[in-house]
Scaffold this motif. Structure first.
Motif, PDB file in Angstrom:
ATOM      1  N   ASP A 373      10.691   4.961  -4.210  1.00 25.14           N
ATOM      2  CA  ASP A 373      11.880   3.936  -4.461  1.00 25.14           C
ATOM      3  C   ASP A 373      11.184   2.424  -4.921  1.00 25.14           C
ATOM      4  OD1 ASP A 373      14.043   5.484  -4.346  1.00 25.14           O
ATOM      5  OD2 ASP A 373      14.353   5.121  -2.188  1.00 25.14           O
ATOM      6  N   ARG A 374      10.417   2.010  -4.207  1.00 27.01           N
ATOM      7  CA  ARG A 374       9.742   0.672  -4.254  1.00 27.01           C
ATOM      8  C   ARG A 374       8.859   0.532  -5.654  1.00 27.01           C
ATOM      9  NH1 ARG A 374       9.232  -2.131   0.474  1.00 27.01           N
ATOM     10  NH2 ARG A 374       8.458  -4.012  -0.868  1.00 27.01           N
ATOM     11  N   LEU A 375       7.993   1.502  -5.673  1.00 24.43           N
ATOM     12  CA  LEU A 375       7.148   1.669  -6.846  1.00 24.43           C
ATOM     13  C   LEU A 375       7.339   2.820  -7.890  1.00 24.43           C
ATOM     14  CD1 LEU A 375       3.894   0.816  -4.464  1.00 24.43           C
ATOM     15  CD2 LEU A 375       5.416  -0.950  -5.811  1.00 24.43           C
ATOM     16  N   PRO A 376       8.381   2.798  -8.582  1.00 22.81           N
ATOM     17  CA  PRO A 376       8.879   3.929  -9.491  1.00 22.81           C
ATOM     18  C   PRO A 376       7.598   4.350 -10.682  1.00 22.81           C
ATOM     19  CG  PRO A 376      10.061   2.099  -9.846  1.00 22.81           C
ATOM     20  CD  PRO A 376       9.264   1.508  -8.689  1.00 22.81           C
ATOM     21  N   ASP A 377       7.054   3.316 -10.905  1.00 28.66           N
ATOM     22  CA  ASP A 377       6.005   3.749 -12.163  1.00 28.66           C
ATOM     23  C   ASP A 377       4.507   3.731 -11.641  1.00 28.66           C
ATOM     24  OD1 ASP A 377       5.238   0.994 -11.512  1.00 28.66           O
ATOM     25  OD2 ASP A 377       5.086   0.359 -13.613  1.00 28.66           O
ATOM     26  N   VAL A 378       4.346   4.052 -10.063  1.00 33.41           N
ATOM     27  CA  VAL A 378       2.865   4.123  -9.712  1.00 33.41           C
ATOM     28  C   VAL A 378       2.445   5.389 -10.226  1.00 33.41           C
ATOM     29  CG1 VAL A 378       3.818   5.815  -7.647  1.00 33.41           C
ATOM     30  CG2 VAL A 378       1.708   4.411  -7.402  1.00 33.41           C
ATOM     31  N   GLU A 379       0.977   5.486 -10.364  1.00 36.07           N
ATOM     32  CA  GLU A 379       0.286   6.357 -10.963  1.00 36.07           C
ATOM     33  C   GLU A 379      -1.265   6.085 -10.530  1.00 36.07           C
ATOM     34  OE1 GLU A 379      -0.991   4.446 -15.369  1.00 36.07           O
ATOM     35  OE2 GLU A 379       0.806   5.603 -15.374  1.00 36.07           O
ATOM     36  N   LEU A 380      -2.036   7.371 -10.579  1.00 41.03           N
ATOM     37  CA  LEU A 380      -3.437   7.415 -10.437  1.00 41.03           C
ATOM     38  C   LEU A 380      -4.223   6.331 -11.114  1.00 41.03           C
ATOM     39  CD1 LEU A 380      -4.758   9.214  -8.061  1.00 41.03           C
ATOM     40  CD2 LEU A 380      -5.431  10.653  -9.866  1.00 41.03           C
ATOM     41  N   VAL A 399     -10.535  10.886   0.624  1.00 40.06           N
ATOM     42  CA  VAL A 399     -11.185   9.721   1.182  1.00 40.06           C
ATOM     43  C   VAL A 399     -10.418   8.461   0.947  1.00 40.06           C
ATOM     44  CG1 VAL A 399     -13.471   8.501   1.277  1.00 40.06           C
ATOM     45  CG2 VAL A 399     -13.384  10.692   1.528  1.00 40.06           C
ATOM     46  N   ALA A 400     -10.030   8.609  -0.238  1.00 46.08           N
ATOM     47  CA  ALA A 400      -9.212   7.449  -0.835  1.00 46.08           C
ATOM     48  C   ALA A 400      -8.113   7.885  -2.088  1.00 46.08           C
ATOM     49  CB  ALA A 400     -10.007   6.423  -1.528  1.00 46.08           C
ATOM     50  N   LEU A 401      -7.187   7.256  -2.173  1.00 45.03           N
ATOM     51  CA  LEU A 401      -6.307   7.727  -3.429  1.00 45.03           C
ATOM     52  C   LEU A 401      -5.618   6.249  -4.121  1.00 45.03           C
ATOM     53  CD1 LEU A 401      -4.427   9.614  -4.499  1.00 45.03           C
ATOM     54  CD2 LEU A 401      -2.713   9.377  -2.986  1.00 45.03           C
ATOM     55  N   PRO A 402      -6.577   6.046  -4.894  1.00 49.58           N
ATOM     56  CA  PRO A 402      -6.505   4.683  -5.623  1.00 49.58           C
ATOM     57  C   PRO A 402      -5.225   4.858  -6.709  1.00 49.58           C
ATOM     58  CG  PRO A 402      -8.393   5.712  -6.508  1.00 49.58           C
ATOM     59  CD  PRO A 402      -7.926   6.198  -5.256  1.00 49.58           C
ATOM     60  N   VAL A 403      -4.350   3.899  -6.603  1.00 47.99           N
ATOM     61  CA  VAL A 403      -3.289   3.827  -7.433  1.00 47.99           C
ATOM     62  C   VAL A 403      -3.020   2.510  -8.122  1.00 47.99           C
ATOM     63  CG1 VAL A 403      -2.003   5.705  -6.403  1.00 47.99           C
ATOM     64  CG2 VAL A 403      -1.527   3.514  -5.782  1.00 47.99           C
ATOM     65  N   VAL A 404      -2.237   2.444  -9.349  1.00 48.78           N
ATOM     66  CA  VAL A 404      -1.809   1.166  -9.834  1.00 48.78           C
ATOM     67  C   VAL A 404      -0.423   1.298 -10.364  1.00 48.78           C
ATOM     68  CG1 VAL A 404      -4.144   0.904 -11.083  1.00 48.78           C
ATOM     69  CG2 VAL A 404      -2.287   2.336 -12.309  1.00 48.78           C
ATOM     70  N   PHE A 405       0.277  -0.008 -10.381  1.00 47.20           N
ATOM     71  CA  PHE A 405       1.735   0.023 -10.672  1.00 47.20           C
ATOM     72  C   PHE A 405       2.102  -1.312 -10.872  1.00 47.20           C
ATOM     73  CE2 PHE A 405       0.397  -0.352  -6.285  1.00 47.20           C
ATOM     74  CZ  PHE A 405       0.707  -2.128  -5.949  1.00 47.20           C
ATOM     75  N   THR A 406       3.376  -1.358 -11.547  1.00 51.82           N
ATOM     76  CA  THR A 406       3.821  -2.602 -11.874  1.00 51.82           C
ATOM     77  C   THR A 406       4.070  -3.432 -10.518  1.00 51.82           C
ATOM     78  OG1 THR A 406       4.945  -1.752 -14.082  1.00 51.82           O
ATOM     79  CG2 THR A 406       5.568  -3.890 -13.133  1.00 51.82           C
ATOM     80  N   PRO A 407       3.665  -4.836 -10.449  1.00 49.99           N
ATOM     81  CA  PRO A 407       3.824  -5.535  -9.077  1.00 49.99           C
ATOM     82  C   PRO A 407       5.210  -5.892  -8.832  1.00 49.99           C
ATOM     83  CG  PRO A 407       2.022  -6.384 -10.239  1.00 49.99           C
ATOM     84  CD  PRO A 407       2.692  -5.414 -11.191  1.00 49.99           C
ATOM     85  N   VAL A 408       5.833  -5.895  -7.583  1.00 55.84           N
ATOM     86  CA  VAL A 408       7.002  -6.039  -7.389  1.00 55.84           C
ATOM     87  C   VAL A 408       7.178  -6.907  -6.165  1.00 55.84           C
ATOM     88  CG1 VAL A 408       8.358  -3.723  -8.134  1.00 55.84           C
ATOM     89  CG2 VAL A 408       7.541  -4.075  -5.885  1.00 55.84           C
ATOM     90  N   PRO A 409       8.182  -7.936  -5.897  1.00 56.14           N
ATOM     91  CA  PRO A 409       8.025  -8.907  -4.929  1.00 56.14           C
ATOM     92  C   PRO A 409       8.447  -8.141  -3.565  1.00 56.14           C
ATOM     93  CG  PRO A 409      10.102  -8.998  -6.042  1.00 56.14           C
ATOM     94  CD  PRO A 409       9.131  -7.969  -6.760  1.00 56.14           C
ATOM     95  N   PRO A 410       7.843  -8.294  -2.369  1.00 63.37           N
ATOM     96  CA  PRO A 410       8.262  -7.886  -1.098  1.00 63.37           C
ATOM     97  C   PRO A 410       9.618  -8.159  -0.549  1.00 63.37           C
ATOM     98  CG  PRO A 410       6.336  -9.499  -1.055  1.00 63.37           C
ATOM     99  CD  PRO A 410       6.924  -9.557  -2.272  1.00 63.37           C
ATOM    100  N   ILE A 411      10.335  -7.107   0.091  1.00 64.98           N
ATOM    101  CA  ILE A 411      11.659  -7.466   0.360  1.00 64.98           C
ATOM    102  C   ILE A 411      11.682  -8.148   2.028  1.00 64.98           C
ATOM    103  CG2 ILE A 411      12.541  -5.242  -1.023  1.00 64.98           C
ATOM    104  CD1 ILE A 411      12.477  -3.633   1.831  1.00 64.98           C
ATOM    105  N   GLY A 412      10.601  -8.158   2.558  1.00 71.78           N
ATOM    106  CA  GLY A 412      10.779  -8.857   3.916  1.00 71.78           C
ATOM    107  C   GLY A 412      12.056  -8.341   4.690  1.00 71.78           C
ATOM    108  N   GLY A 413      11.912  -8.990   5.832  1.00 75.01           N
ATOM    109  CA  GLY A 413      13.277  -8.984   6.880  1.00 75.01           C
ATOM    110  C   GLY A 413      13.229  -7.784   7.506  1.00 75.01           C
ATOM    111  N   GLN A 414      12.239  -7.108   7.320  1.00 75.99           N
ATOM    112  CA  GLN A 414      12.365  -5.629   8.304  1.00 75.99           C
ATOM    113  C   GLN A 414      12.026  -5.872   9.646  1.00 75.99           C
ATOM    114  OE1 GLN A 414      13.942  -2.954   7.151  1.00 75.99           O
ATOM    115  NE2 GLN A 414      14.117  -3.774   5.191  1.00 75.99           N
TER     116      GLN A 414
END
Length: 414
Positions: A373-380, A399-414
């Motif tokens: 939901d938060r990072l819909p275009d995430v990819e390896l 050991v690791a699962l590196p991904v890239v995605f379009t940055p989005v702002p934090p939603i905070g307040g949780q």
């Protein structure tokens, strides 16, 4: 017996459950074992300690259904004299009196207490807290363009939620989870990590005896079974490891599958049905607990065409059994039929206690859905063949699962 190497004649051509081939391509190794030996293969653990690996589905269930023949207590092991000092796998076979090595009425008493303590967790609240924790973790890296979903997310989310169930804050929960990973990876610091976990649980038990709260530890400490500290402390380590490690790898392996397999691409665009299918697929093909240690023959017995001697160590090859061609119809058939006959949560009286698998699925499902939901275009971020697997002979995880995605702002307040 080969006097020079301490390897019995039955294991002179045994497969080694360590090294690059086992770590990176265990499925190929299981196929080779099945070709050479059938459903039960001679294997060597770190240090060339002999054991038998059961990779036939029917044979694994037979072992699990006959505890009178394949007993749980490592006191029965006939190879203790071969185990070197500070053996890295020692924490996994230690004679510490925890529930994993208990038998008969003692095991049933302790298993009932653990199931009752876990059942006290409200599953709706667990789901809610998992979603909140997932959002907080994603807030920590979503403004960047890349992340390691293993270190930054998959290993941390279960630790935080399980820590909440134990009545711990996030910092303490993640420290314990890191120590658990060190122990189960069976490296040079495994024994030290085990000692730290036991000491920490001892302190936690003492605190909950004085001041109980609405948590798993308190419910177990004050259960009518009246467990003693020498039972409670190691059992709490077992519960933590049994909850954190498989849940972490279930989450990480499912994310890997969804990022690399076109069959599950729909999930990345919002189709939730395939999330459940991906979870099921991982339990078949990359089950988090690939080998379960262990059972010890109570007497000489034939199994899968092999003569197992009294006291021999028998390893349960859950991943190998799941890939047994006699019961595995292949991924396409499984997806159409919803086949859930995997042995990923074991079987019989020593299977994962109720409701542990349900709690794990709640955490993993929440983790996947919130991330997508938060990072819909995430990819390896790297080619799939550059991903590396943990060195643990027991767990299957990256050991690791590196991904890239379009940055989005934090939603905070949780």
């Amino acid at each position: 017996m080969n006097a020079q190497r301490g390897i019995p004649s039955s294991h002179q051509n045994a497969f080694r459950l360590y090294g690059p081939q086992f770590q990176n391509k265990p499925a190929e190794l299981y196929r080779q074992m099945r070709t050479d030996y059938g459903p039960v293969a001679p294997v060597l653990l770190d240090g060339d300690i002999p054991a038998w690996l059961v990779i036939g589905y029917r044979e694994v269930t037979h072992v699990l259904n006959h505890p009178e023949t394949f007993a749980r207590s490592s006191r029965r092991w006939n190879a203790w004299d071969l185990v070197p000092e500070n053996w890295p796998l020692y924490p996994m076979v230690t004679r510490t009196p925890n529930i994993l090595y208990s038998e008969g009425e003692e095991h049933r008493r302790r298993a009932t207490a653990i199931s009752d303590a876990l059942s006290g967790a409200d599953q709706h609240e667990v789901r809610q807290y998992a979603v909140q924790a997932a959002d907080r973790l994603i807030d920590g890296f979503c403004a960047a363009s890349r992340a390691d979903l293993r270190a930054d997310y998959a290993s941390r989310l279960p630790a935080i939620v399980l820590g909440r169930l134990y009545g711990l804050d996030q910092k303490h929960a993640e420290v314990l989870a890191e120590a658990m990973t060190t122990m189960i990876d069976s490296g040079p610091d495994a024994v030290k990590a085990q000692q730290f976990l036991l000491q920490t649980m001892g302190t936690l038990v003492a605190e909950r005896r004085k001041q109980p709260g609405p948590d798993v530890v308190s419910r177990l400490v004050h259960h009518p079974a009246k467990l003693r500290d020498e039972e409670l402390i190691p059992d709490l380590v077992v519960i933590l490891g049994g909850g954190h490690q498989p849940t972490t790898e279930w989450l990480g392996n499912t994310l890997r599958l969804m990022l690399t397999d076109d069959r599950f691409a729909a999930s990345l665009t919002g189709a939730r049905s395939s999330v459940r299918e991906a979870l099921n697929e991982v339990l078949w093909e990359d089950t988090p607990t690939q080998i379960y240690l262990g059972r010890y023959a109570a007497h000489d017995v034939e199994l899968g065409g092999q003569l197992i001697r009294r006291g021999d160590l028998v390893l349960l090859g859950l991943a190998g059994a799941n890939s047994d061609p006699q019961i595995n119809p292949g991924p396409e058939c499984r997806m159409s039929q919803g086949n859930q006959a995997y042995l990923s949560f074991s079987h019989g009286e020593h299977r994962c206690p109720y409701p542990a698998p349900e709690l794990a699925e709640i955490i993993v499902t929440a983790g996947i859905e919130v991330l997508l939901d938060r990072l819909p275009d995430v990819e390896l971020a790297v080619p799939v063949d550059e991903l590396r697997w943990r060195p643990s002979p027991w767990m299957r995880g990256l050991v690791a699962l590196p991904v890239v995605f379009t940055p989005v702002p934090p939603i905070g307040g949780q």
